[in-house]
Design an enzyme around this catalytic site. Structure first.
Site, PDB file in Angstrom:
ATOM      1  CE  LYS A  82     111.650  50.245 -17.162  1.00  0.00           C
ATOM      2  NZ  LYS A  82     110.768  51.393 -17.328  1.00  0.00           N
TER       3      LYS A  82
HETATM    4  C1  LIG Z   1     107.984  54.512 -21.355  1.00  0.00           C
HETATM    5  C2  LIG Z   1     107.312  53.286 -20.841  1.00  0.00           C
HETATM    6  N1  LIG Z   1     106.346  52.698 -21.562  1.00  0.00           N
HETATM    7  C3  LIG Z   1     105.723  51.591 -21.141  1.00  0.00           C
HETATM    8  C4  LIG Z   1     106.041  51.004 -19.938  1.00  0.00           C
HETATM    9  C5  LIG Z   1     105.338  49.753 -19.497  1.00  0.00           C
HETATM   10  O1  LIG Z   1     106.232  48.679 -19.495  1.00  0.00           O
HETATM   11  P1  LIG Z   1     106.087  47.462 -18.497  1.00  0.00           P
HETATM   12  O2  LIG Z   1     104.710  46.921 -18.664  1.00  0.00           O
HETATM   13  O3  LIG Z   1     107.111  46.491 -18.954  1.00  0.00           O
HETATM   14  O4  LIG Z   1     106.336  47.952 -17.121  1.00  0.00           O
HETATM   15  C6  LIG Z   1     107.030  51.573 -19.141  1.00  0.00           C
HETATM   16  C7  LIG Z   1     107.415  50.988 -17.856  1.00  0.00           C
HETATM   17  O5  LIG Z   1     108.365  50.270 -17.768  1.00  0.00           O
HETATM   18  C8  LIG Z   1     107.690  52.727 -19.603  1.00  0.00           C
HETATM   19  O6  LIG Z   1     108.641  53.308 -18.868  1.00  0.00           O
END
Ligand SMILES: Cc1ncc(COP(=O)(O)O)c(C=O)c1O
Length: 310
Positions: free
Chosen positions: A157
């Protein structure tokens, strides 16, 4: 965004307006940072952070993948976050820990630049809107491909990587949709701009697997666990674009968007055009888990200590 009183920066609590960096901060120029999106809910057991430990672990994993040693222990970050929420007097909020290459070194070799850490909290409603959570959103398949593992690290991330999501988001917004769905470099359905995606066929949930270019969402893991606990079968597999038009139901999960149904893709109604029974069943339990109403998932909550409140 509604400002809170304090932000945590490199070990200190500083007033919101004084949480500043130099314009030559490395991360500002090259996107050299990693972050998390976390939420604290006003639950039945008081303010509590949803799956806090998982978010902290992913933050450290993302930083490691970009060779960024975090100058604090994970437990210090956890405690700082709990303290910050208490000091800001918040009962429910969004939490943004950010680790970035700071001021002192320019150029593409980043390893001599300092690693700075900050944590901000603010009150933030559902990212795709309360109405979106109830009625579903309209989405468009983006002309932008999701970043591929041969050019970046989809499982991290990382700040710079979000230019990809931002292009898709702007495109879908300008075209009049609420969210974009990105395909991967092989043309398979990947995810939303900040959410994982699920399609329902004959009562089963189908979602791209973690070997595709998705972010391994923490809410994805929660949604899959909840679905399986409800005896709903979950299949992780490659998904073709056209399946978006034939699915009975589609929904998204993410910390910002929580669980949001999709009611249209590329102007095709999804199923009846209203959130379906599988989506609703998972969403109801998911909302209970977030708000501490589901005993079974209480272990997912990290309570904000009462003594930390102002
Ligand atoms: C590109 C992306 N995909 C999926 C997610 C979903 O992840 P999470 O459930 O950990 O927030 C996020 C958010 O963080 C994201 O930025």
């Amino acid at each position: 965004m509604k400002p809170s009183d304090l932000i945590w920066m490199n070990g200190d609590f500083v007033p919101w307006d004084e949480a500043k960096v130099h314009v030559l901060t490395h991360g500002l120029h090259y996107g050299t940072g990693v972050f998390e999106g976390v939420r604290c809910y006003d639950t039945e057991i008081g303010p509590a952070i949803f799956r806090h430990q998982d978010h902290i672990e992913r933050l450290y994993r993302s930083a490691e993948m970009y060779y960024m040693p975090i100058p604090f222990e994970p437990e210090q970050i956890r405690q700082a976050t709990l303290d910050l929420i208490g000091r800001n007097g918040l009962r429910s909020c969004y939490i943004r820990p950010l680790v970035f290459r700071g001021y002192g070194q320019m150029g593409l070799f980043p390893l001599d630049a300092p690693v700075d850490v900050c944590i901000a909290t603010w009150e933030w409603g559902a990212y795709l809107g309360e109405e979106g959570k109830q009625k579903g959103v309209r989405a468009k398949v983006s002309s932008w491909e999701r970043i591929s593992p041969s050019s970046l690290i989809p499982q991290a991330k990382a700040c710079g990587q979000y230019l990809n999501s931002i292009l898709a988001k702007i495109e879908s917004h300008k075209a009049g949709y609420e969210e974009a769905i990105l395909l991967d470099d092989k043309g398979h359905v990947c995810e939303g701009t900040g959410e994982n995606i699920y399609l329902v066929f004959d009562g089963q949930i189908h979602t791209p697997s973690t070997t595709s270019s998705i972010l391994d969402g923490i809410n994805r893991r929660a949604a899959i666990r909840i679905a399986r606990d409800l005896d709903i079968q979950v299949v992780e597999r490659d998904i073709a674009r056209a399946e978006l038009y034939t699915a009975d139901e589609i929904f998204l999960t993410g910390t910002a968007a929580e669980l949001t149904p999709v009611r249209e893709v590329d102007d095709h109604a999804v199923g009846t055009g209203e959130p379906g029974p599988v989506t609703r069943a998972v969403q109801d339990v998911f909302e209970d888990a977030l708000h501490g109403r589901a005993e079974r998932y209480r272990e997912w909550l990290d309570p904000v200590p009462v003594e930390a409140k102002v």
